[in-house]
Motif scaffolding. Structure first.
Motif, mmCIF file in Angstrom:
data_model
loop_
_atom_site.group_PDB
_atom_site.id
_atom_site.type_symbol
_atom_site.label_atom_id
_atom_site.label_comp_id
_atom_site.label_asym_id
_atom_site.label_seq_id
_atom_site.Cartn_x
_atom_site.Cartn_y
_atom_site.Cartn_z
ATOM 1 N N ASP A 149 51.679 67.796 -28.595
ATOM 2 C CA ASP A 149 50.989 66.500 -28.538
ATOM 3 C C ASP A 149 49.579 66.688 -28.014
ATOM 4 O OD1 ASP A 149 53.106 64.900 -29.421
ATOM 5 O OD2 ASP A 149 54.035 64.955 -27.426
ATOM 6 N N TYR A 150 48.632 65.909 -28.584
ATOM 7 C CA TYR A 150 47.235 65.986 -28.150
ATOM 8 C C TYR A 150 47.042 65.128 -26.895
ATOM 9 C CZ TYR A 150 45.733 68.253 -32.463
ATOM 10 O OH TYR A 150 45.540 69.144 -33.488
ATOM 11 N N THR A 151 46.367 65.677 -25.919
ATOM 12 C CA THR A 151 46.143 64.935 -24.668
ATOM 13 C C THR A 151 44.650 64.896 -24.346
ATOM 14 O OG1 THR A 151 46.436 67.000 -23.448
ATOM 15 C CG2 THR A 151 48.365 65.576 -23.625
ATOM 16 N N THR A 152 44.266 64.038 -23.411
ATOM 17 C CA THR A 152 42.906 64.099 -22.843
ATOM 18 C C THR A 152 43.039 64.305 -21.340
ATOM 19 O OG1 THR A 152 42.724 61.707 -22.534
ATOM 20 C CG2 THR A 152 41.917 62.585 -24.619
ATOM 21 N N ILE A 153 42.015 64.907 -20.766
ATOM 22 C CA ILE A 153 42.151 65.364 -19.378
ATOM 23 C C ILE A 153 41.313 64.542 -18.397
ATOM 24 C CG2 ILE A 153 42.829 67.700 -20.032
ATOM 25 C CD1 ILE A 153 39.970 68.636 -19.474
ATOM 26 N N GLY A 154 40.981 63.295 -18.777
ATOM 27 C CA GLY A 154 40.276 62.391 -17.859
ATOM 28 C C GLY A 154 38.786 62.346 -18.164
ATOM 29 N N ARG A 155 38.161 61.232 -17.767
ATOM 30 C CA ARG A 155 36.731 61.043 -18.032
ATOM 31 C C ARG A 155 35.897 62.181 -17.427
ATOM 32 N NH1 ARG A 155 34.054 56.646 -20.575
ATOM 33 N NH2 ARG A 155 35.445 56.324 -22.316
ATOM 34 N N GLY A 156 34.800 62.510 -18.085
ATOM 35 C CA GLY A 156 34.003 63.655 -17.622
ATOM 36 C C GLY A 156 34.685 64.951 -17.983
ATOM 37 N N GLY A 157 35.705 64.843 -18.857
ATOM 38 C CA GLY A 157 36.588 65.967 -19.151
ATOM 39 C C GLY A 157 35.933 67.154 -19.834
ATOM 40 N N SER A 158 34.809 66.941 -20.530
ATOM 41 C CA SER A 158 34.169 68.095 -21.179
ATOM 42 C C SER A 158 33.572 69.023 -20.127
ATOM 43 C CB SER A 158 33.069 67.646 -22.141
ATOM 44 O OG SER A 158 33.661 66.961 -23.204
ATOM 45 N N ASP A 159 33.072 68.441 -19.036
ATOM 46 C CA ASP A 159 32.594 69.278 -17.926
ATOM 47 C C ASP A 159 33.769 70.114 -17.400
ATOM 48 O OD1 ASP A 159 30.113 68.019 -18.044
ATOM 49 O OD2 ASP A 159 30.644 66.517 -16.536
ATOM 50 N N THR A 160 34.921 69.467 -17.293
ATOM 51 C CA THR A 160 36.113 70.163 -16.777
ATOM 52 C C THR A 160 36.521 71.285 -17.723
ATOM 53 O OG1 THR A 160 36.784 68.037 -15.879
ATOM 54 C CG2 THR A 160 38.428 69.773 -15.825
ATOM 55 N N THR A 161 36.503 71.001 -19.032
ATOM 56 C CA THR A 161 36.830 72.047 -20.010
ATOM 57 C C THR A 161 35.911 73.251 -19.815
ATOM 58 O OG1 THR A 161 37.512 70.366 -21.613
ATOM 59 C CG2 THR A 161 37.056 72.571 -22.486
ATOM 60 N N ALA A 162 34.609 72.973 -19.660
ATOM 61 C CA ALA A 162 33.635 74.066 -19.492
ATOM 62 C C ALA A 162 33.957 74.877 -18.235
ATOM 63 C CB ALA A 162 32.223 73.485 -19.406
ATOM 64 N N ALA A 163 34.257 74.178 -17.148
ATOM 65 C CA ALA A 163 34.520 74.882 -15.884
ATOM 66 C C ALA A 163 35.812 75.702 -15.973
ATOM 67 C CB ALA A 163 34.595 73.874 -14.737
ATOM 68 N N ILE A 164 36.844 75.131 -16.602
ATOM 69 C CA ILE A 164 38.123 75.843 -16.726
ATOM 70 C C ILE A 164 37.944 77.099 -17.585
ATOM 71 C CG2 ILE A 164 40.427 75.722 -17.795
ATOM 72 C CD1 ILE A 164 40.593 72.846 -16.856
ATOM 73 N N LEU A 165 37.245 76.940 -18.722
ATOM 74 C CA LEU A 165 37.040 78.111 -19.586
ATOM 75 C C LEU A 165 36.199 79.161 -18.878
ATOM 76 C CD1 LEU A 165 36.564 76.521 -23.137
ATOM 77 C CD2 LEU A 165 38.594 77.664 -22.205
ATOM 78 N N GLY A 166 35.204 78.699 -18.115
ATOM 79 C CA GLY A 166 34.383 79.631 -17.336
ATOM 80 C C GLY A 166 35.254 80.456 -16.403
ATOM 81 N N ALA A 167 36.183 79.766 -15.743
ATOM 82 C CA ALA A 167 37.040 80.446 -14.759
ATOM 83 C C ALA A 167 37.990 81.430 -15.446
ATOM 84 C CB ALA A 167 37.821 79.410 -13.955
#
Ligand code: ADP
Ligand code: MG
Length: 397
Positions: A149-167
């Motif tokens: 299932d497709y989910t979203t990870i909360g508002r401002g989530g693209s910043d979070t995606t960037a930080a998670i991938l960075g880590a």
């Protein structure tokens, strides 16, 4: 393989011209021998065709409340469209790129639709693409459950995606590209002479993000801090140095106030002992709100009353809880919390007095204040937010 994460916000992607600016940043990094991993938000802001707010405007509150899985499916499309179009822009300058959904990029979440928690990131797909010499263009703000299932990870989530991938990819750097020069002393759309803060610590960044500085989401600031990956916030539309965030000591000790931020849509709640004196729930009310997951701040407890603020969106829920507890309360909505942040104010007397005088001279009603060593908060009616920020910025800058 030296990876740099480059995240582009909605306004950096809204037109052909702005996407070309984004492409220049990707080409620049690639030519320097790095492997860029691009993360994109949905294109544009409310009113633009495929922005998150535009997609949401097709639905209504009732549907959104009862169909969270469907809402997430719709919202995922915004970033997916963006990722494919960015790949096409890269293709046009001879760069081979691969669009990816959050799930294809390996971001696995729980099924808490609308605000899903990232459980793990499977990096094999993304690494395979990088190893083939292609640029992964990842749809930000989204993930996929183990069952697809497709989910979203909360508002401002693209910043979070960037930080998670960075880590997880152990990137050399995370670059957040937006429509302003970096983190400024105040929102430059409100204060025309706001200046760039060139360097700050992760703690300062987290504090600013949590208190309303919008440019980066606080979840992303926390992840970047924990993984200690250098982060810069830059303007897509120029070649300025932006704001560099690292683990250096706090840098702005020479200034009383580093930045002024604000959060709108606050509601001030007052519960008076006099109105509830035969009701023992009065003494338990803060605990009850915490059990019911209502986040409160600016909490002042006096012998005759308790005062605190909540987000406007929580007012209905709070009303039900307080009715259930048989507690009478008063509320004032349309308030804004102004925060003045600066490690330089530590131990310096008179800062609060100066703030109060500035607001009084502007004839701005102060509903509540609070302070810590490094931050002073003032609650004011929202109609005065802009004039308060401009006046305070003038006085302290
Ligand atoms: P993006 O679409 O790139 O993610 P956001 O709207 O989330 O952009 O964040 C950028 C906006 O943050 C700027 O356009 C600016 O108006 C606002 N902003 C608020 N406070 C600040 C601040 N202290 N410094 C810079 N920008 C700020
Ligand atoms: Mg943003």
């Amino acid at each position: 393989m030296k990876i740099i994460i480059q995240k582009f916000g909605g306004t950096s992607l809204s037109s052909k011209e702005s996407r070309q600016k984004a492409v220049e940043k990707i080409v620049f990094i690639k030519n320097k021998g790095y492997s860029p991993v691009v993360v994109v938000s949905a294109m544009g802001r409310k009113g633009d065709y495929y922005s998150t707010d535009t997609l949401l405007s097709f639905l209504n509150d009732e549907f959104i409340k009862n169909n969270k899985k469907a809402v997430d499916l719709l919202l995922n499309t915004g970033e997916i469209i963006s990722s494919v179009i960015m790949c096409k822009e890269l293709y046009e300058v001879g760069i081979s790129a691969m669009p990816m959904t959050g799930g294809q990029a390996g971001i696995i979440t729980d099924n808490c639709f609308g605000n899903a928690k990232v459980l793990t990131v499977k990096t094999n797909n993304i690494l395979e693409i990088i190893n083939c010499g292609k640029v992964p263009v990842v749809s930000g703000f989204q993930g996929e459950t183990e069952t697809g299932d497709y989910t979203t990870i909360g508002r401002g989530g693209s910043d979070t995606t960037a930080a998670i991938l960075g880590a997880v990819l152990k990137a050399e750097k995370i670059e957040i590209y937006t429509d302003v020069d970096g983190i400024m002393t105040a929102d430059p759309k409100i204060v025309k002479d706001a200046t760039l803060i060139e360097q700050m610590s992760y703690d300062e960044l987290f504090n600013l993000a949590a208190l309303g500085a919008k440019v980066i989401h606080q979840k992303a600031a926390k992840i970047a801090a924990d993984s200690k990956i250098p982060l810069t916030i830059k303007n897509t539309f120029n070649y300025g140095t932006g704001t560099s965030v690292s683990n250096s000591k706090e840098i702005y000790c020479d200034k009383l106030i580093t930045a002024i931020t604000h959060i709108d849509n606050r509601v001030q709640i007052s519960i008076f002992y006099e109105d509830n004196k035969l009701n023992n729930n009065y003494f338990e009310v803060l605990n009850e709100l915490s059990i019911n997951d209502i986040s409160i701040d600016l909490i002042n407890v006096f012998t005759d009353r308790k005062i605190f603020t909540i987000d406007q969106m929580e007012l209905k829920k709070l009303d039900l809880i307080l009715k259930d507890l048989n507690l009478k309360y008063n509320y004032r909505d349309n308030c804004s919390k102004i925060s003045l942040i600066g490690s330089g104010m530590r131990g310096i007397p008179g800062v609060m007095a100066k703030i109060l005088k500035t607001l009084k001279d502007e004839k701005i009603e102060i509903l509540q204040t609070s302070d810590s060593h490094t931050t002073i908060w003032c609650l004011i009616p929202s109609e005065y937010t802009v004039s308060a920020i401009i006046a305070l910025h003038n006085v302290f800058n």
